[in-house]
Scaffold this active site. Structure first.
Site, PDB file in Angstrom:
ATOM      1  N   GLN A 266       0.842  -1.206   0.000  1.00  0.00           N
ATOM      2  CA  GLN A 266       0.000   0.000   0.000  1.00  0.00           C
ATOM      3  C   GLN A 266       0.874   1.252   0.000  1.00  0.00           C
ATOM      4  OE1 GLN A 266      -3.288   0.267  -0.120  1.00  0.00           O
ATOM      5  NE2 GLN A 266      -4.030  -1.786   0.347  1.00  0.00           N
TER       6      GLN A 266
ATOM      7  N   TYR B 154      -8.034 -11.966  -2.509  1.00  0.00           N
ATOM      8  CA  TYR B 154      -7.229 -10.903  -3.141  1.00  0.00           C
ATOM      9  C   TYR B 154      -6.252 -10.347  -2.088  1.00  0.00           C
ATOM     10  CZ  TYR B 154     -11.542 -11.129  -5.903  1.00  0.00           C
ATOM     11  OH  TYR B 154     -12.634 -11.560  -6.592  1.00  0.00           O
TER      12      TYR B 154
ATOM     13  N   GLU C 225      -4.591 -15.326  -3.517  1.00  0.00           N
ATOM     14  CA  GLU C 225      -4.029 -14.260  -4.354  1.00  0.00           C
ATOM     15  C   GLU C 225      -3.522 -14.855  -5.664  1.00  0.00           C
ATOM     16  OE1 GLU C 225      -3.234 -10.824  -4.470  1.00  0.00           O
ATOM     17  OE2 GLU C 225      -2.078 -11.370  -6.263  1.00  0.00           O
TER      18      GLU C 225
ATOM     19  N   ASP D 226     -10.794  -7.805  -1.058  1.00  0.00           N
ATOM     20  CA  ASP D 226     -10.158  -6.530  -1.415  1.00  0.00           C
ATOM     21  C   ASP D 226      -9.758  -6.608  -2.884  1.00  0.00           C
ATOM     22  OD1 ASP D 226      -8.781  -4.147  -1.545  1.00  0.00           O
ATOM     23  OD2 ASP D 226      -7.204  -4.707  -0.150  1.00  0.00           O
TER      24      ASP D 226
ATOM     25  N   CYS E   5     -11.623  -0.131  -3.899  1.00  0.00           N
ATOM     26  CA  CYS E   5     -11.061   1.141  -4.349  1.00  0.00           C
ATOM     27  C   CYS E   5     -11.909   1.718  -5.468  1.00  0.00           C
ATOM     28  CB  CYS E   5      -9.614   0.968  -4.796  1.00  0.00           C
ATOM     29  SG  CYS E   5      -9.427  -0.276  -6.058  1.00  0.00           S
TER      30      CYS E   5
HETATM   31  N1  SAH Z   1      -5.339  -6.851   0.219  1.00  0.00           N
HETATM   32  C1  SAH Z   1      -4.041  -6.490  -0.277  1.00  0.00           C
HETATM   33  C2  SAH Z   1      -3.961  -6.300  -1.809  1.00  0.00           C
HETATM   34  C3  SAH Z   1      -5.128  -5.681  -2.483  1.00  0.00           C
HETATM   35  S1  SAH Z   1      -4.826  -5.264  -4.176  1.00  0.00           S
HETATM   36  C4  SAH Z   1      -3.505  -5.278   0.453  1.00  0.00           C
HETATM   37  O1  SAH Z   1      -4.251  -4.591   1.138  1.00  0.00           O
HETATM   38  O2  SAH Z   1      -2.308  -5.004   0.360  1.00  0.00           O
HETATM   39  C5  SAH Z   1      -5.701  -6.526  -5.045  1.00  0.00           C
HETATM   40  C6  SAH Z   1      -4.932  -7.811  -5.208  1.00  0.00           C
HETATM   41  O3  SAH Z   1      -5.758  -8.722  -5.943  1.00  0.00           O
HETATM   42  C7  SAH Z   1      -3.642  -7.690  -6.011  1.00  0.00           C
HETATM   43  O4  SAH Z   1      -2.603  -8.225  -5.233  1.00  0.00           O
HETATM   44  C8  SAH Z   1      -3.889  -8.551  -7.266  1.00  0.00           C
HETATM   45  O5  SAH Z   1      -2.742  -9.248  -7.692  1.00  0.00           O
HETATM   46  C9  SAH Z   1      -4.943  -9.528  -6.784  1.00  0.00           C
HETATM   47  N2  SAH Z   1      -5.827 -10.102  -7.804  1.00  0.00           N
HETATM   48  C10 SAH Z   1      -6.268  -9.551  -8.952  1.00  0.00           C
HETATM   49  N3  SAH Z   1      -7.153 -10.357  -9.562  1.00  0.00           N
HETATM   50  C11 SAH Z   1      -7.284 -11.457  -8.784  1.00  0.00           C
HETATM   51  C12 SAH Z   1      -8.079 -12.649  -8.882  1.00  0.00           C
HETATM   52  N4  SAH Z   1      -8.887 -12.844  -9.893  1.00  0.00           N
HETATM   53  N5  SAH Z   1      -7.984 -13.546  -7.878  1.00  0.00           N
HETATM   54  C13 SAH Z   1      -7.147 -13.341  -6.832  1.00  0.00           C
HETATM   55  N6  SAH Z   1      -6.388 -12.237  -6.682  1.00  0.00           N
HETATM   56  C14 SAH Z   1      -6.452 -11.310  -7.650  1.00  0.00           C
END
Ligand code: SAH
Length: 487
Positions: free
Chosen positions: A312, A341, A362, A411, A438
């Site tokens: 972040q 995610y 993830e 997320d 977001c």
């Molecule tokens: N929760 C974490 C990251 C959020 S960003 C934090 O707060 O730091 C969203 C994340 O979703 C990214 O790391 C991206 O690689 C992942 N992502 C994107 N599409 C996805 C999917 N279909 N399944 C699982 N993860 C995914």
């Protein structure tokens, strides 16, 4: 109405991209660089049937929410779409945007909104004053830029500067002007750390000294593409990653020596990106000096961050965001939590301290590698991580193993969750769902789906992670009020 006509507009709203919106003769016009409340003279640039684009020519009446933007290149750069708006008005705009989307798209008539969590005085002014600043932060928050005290600056821990040449042939570093690949010269982005300017000075001087060429996107020649920097706000550790169109940098030891003299320097790496692409980083990484990673803390959890990991960008607000997630998750220590995610496991590990077990899912394998490492680094043994798409992993685990959850945290990226993820979430019948988003438009769409299937929105809390830009983060608590309904 036709092109080049001059019109008077009162700006009444902002589009999701931050363009001012005003109406003239029943037609909606979008005008860049305006603030809600401005009355402007604008020149029609483009006309469609029901809307048009116009250019700001003259401010007839200034909005009371208009402030002098502290950044000298804000208009050209375009990264801060609403820097000319008083911070309190920025927050009100974001809160409204979330509320409107939940109403219009989500069909939630009266969204149970909590006040938006903004960046408060402690984040900026007190921290600048020094005494109460978290360790390591004083050096990275600039008092000067905060002179008028209204706009949060210096909150980003990461920056990526393209390197190139100006029209008159000078070596420059800066940012791409909105939607183009023209570099706007700027070594000290006011959202980032002051240390960036020192780092860029050193890199450009080194290039000049040894005649090292910047990368040229059109011809694919030249060497230095980007300089990426990261600062651990809590640890004071600094990372520099030089992205080059090659395998090495001439006389790199000498540059490292200069950079290593900057207090806090911890990691200097070289990233090779030989592709003709817009993607900034390549896959190959070599340590030039120090370690491959820096460390930072969120709450009590320590994270190891390598140049390729996602982390972040606003650490102070991230902590508040995660605390809200923790509050909404309502953990007692007995719960099984799924964190979909999960990135490098930041939320998973934050929650693991209060849960019986956390499972993270993830897509990116390197992020999961970091997540597992971070769990180990913190002695957290009750978190387990799976690589894969949430829409594959969750339904499959549910069908094959009948997995269950007390709390599910999601997320997702901007596009929100796939329906198959939401469907499985409903089938798993968790007590609570905490949705971190977001993009409040896709959030609203997904909440509507869940609301029709036995879940109810209990609380909504916007969190401002990106002051001066139009983006807004949001956390929502849903709880199960009825058993799984099929429509
Ligand atoms: N929760 C974490 C990251 C959020 S960003 C934090 O707060 O730091 C969203 C994340 O979703 C990214 O790391 C991206 O690689 C992942 N992502 C994107 N599409 C996805 C999917 N279909 N399944 C699982 N993860 C995914």
């Amino acid at each position: 109405m036709k092109k080049d006509d001059l019109i008077t507009l009162k700006i009444e709203d902002l589009s999701s991209e931050g363009l001012g919106i005003g109406r003239h003769d029943g037609i909606t016009f979008f005008v860049k660089d305006t603030v809600i409340g401005d009355v402007v003279e604008a020149k029609v640039m483009k006309m469609k049937k029901t809307y048009g684009h116009a250019r700001l020519m003259r401010l007839i009446e200034e909005s009371p929410d208009r402030v002098e933007p502290p950044c000298p290149v804000t208009r050209q750069c375009g990264g801060c779409q609403i820097q000319a708006m008083r911070y309190q008005a920025q927050l009100a705009f974001k809160e409204n945007k979330v509320r409107n989307n939940l109403r219009r798209i989500g069909g939630i008539e009266n969204p149970p909104m909590e006040p938006i969590i903004g960046m408060d005085a402690f984040n900026v002014e007190d921290a600048v004053a020094g005494e109460e600043a978290p360790a390591g932060m004083e050096a990275f928050l600039g008092a000067k830029a905060l002179a008028d005290g209204v706009t949060p600056l210096r909150y980003r821990n990461k920056a990526q500067f393209p390197i190139g040449r100006s029209r008159d042939g000078r070596l420059i570093a800066g940012f791409y002007a909105g939607r183009t690949h023209t570099i706007i010269e700027c070594r000290d982005c006011l959202l980032g750390s002051k240390v960036n300017a020192w780092i860029l000075d050193a890199v450009l001087k080194h290039m000049e000294r040894y005649g090292i060429e910047p990368y040229d996107e059109t011809t694919g020649s030249g060497l230095v593409r980007h300089v990426m920097t990261r600062v651990g706000f809590r640890t004071g550790q600094i990372m520099v990653c030089l992205v080059v169109n090659g395998r090495s940098l001439p006389h790199s030891e000498e540059l490292c020596e200069t950079l290593a003299a900057i207090p806090g320097m911890t990691s200097i790496t070289l990233n090779s990106n030989l592709e003709k692409t817009n993607v900034i980083m390549g896959k190959d990484l070599k340590v030039l000096w120090g370690t491959e990673y820096i460390e930072d803390l969120i709450g009590d959890v320590c994270f190891r961050i390598s140049p390729l990991s996602f982390y972040q960008v606003n650490p102070l607000q991230t902590q508040k965001l995660y605390e809200k997630v923790l509050e909404y998750a309502g953990l007692t220590g007995q719960e099984t939590v799924w964190d979909l995610y999960c990135g490098i496991g930041t939320i998973s590990l934050f929650l693991a301290q209060k849960a019986r077990k956390v499972y993270g899912v993830e897509l990116v394998p390197e992020a999961i590698r970091d997540a597992r490492q971070n769990a180990e680094l913190n002695g957290i043994t009750n978190a387990e991580f799976y690589v894969g798409r949430a829409e594959d992993v969750l339904p499959q685990k549910y069908a094959e193993e009948g997995i269950r959850a007390d709390v599910i945290v999601v997320d997702p990226p901007r596009k929100g969750c796939e329906e198959s993820v939401l469907e499985t979430m409903v089938q798993m019948q968790p007590q609570r769902i905490v949705y971190v988003s977001c993009d409040s438009a896709t959030l609203a769409r997904d909440l509507k789906y869940l609301s029709k299937r036995g879940c109810e929105v209990q609380k909504v809390c916007p969190v401002d992670m990106f002051g001066n830009s139009v983006h807004c983060e949001c956390v929502v608590l849903m709880s199960r009020v009825k058993d799984f309904l099929i429509d």
